[in-house]
Design a protein around this motif. Structure first.
Motif, short mmCIF file in Angstrom:
data_model
loop_
_atom_site.label_atom_id
_atom_site.label_comp_id
_atom_site.label_asym_id
_atom_site.label_seq_id
_atom_site.Cartn_x
_atom_site.Cartn_y
_atom_site.Cartn_z
N LYS A 12 6.70 -2.15 -8.25
CA LYS A 12 5.81 -2.56 -7.38
C LYS A 12 5.84 -3.71 -6.07
O LYS A 12 7.26 -3.44 -6.54
N TYR A 18 4.39 -3.97 2.46
CA TYR A 18 3.84 -3.44 1.68
C TYR A 18 3.22 -3.95 0.60
O TYR A 18 3.03 -3.20 -0.36
N LYS A 21 1.15 -3.14 -3.05
CA LYS A 21 1.56 -1.55 -2.97
C LYS A 21 2.12 -0.98 -4.69
O LYS A 21 3.71 -1.16 -4.72
N TYR A 22 2.13 0.75 -5.01
CA TYR A 22 3.02 1.20 -5.85
C TYR A 22 3.92 2.00 -5.64
O TYR A 22 3.04 2.97 -4.64
N GLY A 23 4.95 2.69 -6.09
CA GLY A 23 5.20 3.65 -5.67
C GLY A 23 6.67 4.12 -6.48
O GLY A 23 6.62 3.42 -7.91
N ILE A 40 7.22 5.38 1.61
CA ILE A 40 6.61 3.67 1.48
C ILE A 40 7.31 3.22 2.64
O ILE A 40 9.12 3.32 2.61
#
Length: 77
Positions: A12, A18, A21-23, A40
């Protein structure tokens, strides 16, 4: 500096553009203490033509984020 974040971890983003946001980590750059995250921090780069008969184009590139701006995600919503 030793980091606990590895390739394939879910993270996270906790600060920056950003935030929230999760990635998923696609690679870790240990020398710069940065990580690349899938989809991202994508930047556009304009490539000029090298020869007269070529055309220029626009390339989208993922840029790294410093590891201090992310944390391991315990749960993805």
């Amino acid at each position: 500096m030793k980091t606990k974040i590895k390739k394939g971890d879910d993270i996270k983003i906790i600060s920056g553009k950003y935030k929230g946001k999760y990635g998923k980590v696609s690679s870790v750059l240990k020398k710069n203490n940065q990580v690349l995250i899938e989809n991202i921090n994508i930047k556009t780069k304009h490539i000029k033509p090298k020869q007269t008969d070529e055309k220029g184009y626009i390339k989208k590139i993922e840029q790294p984020i410093h590891y201090s701006n992310i944390k391991l995600a315990t749960q993805i919503v």
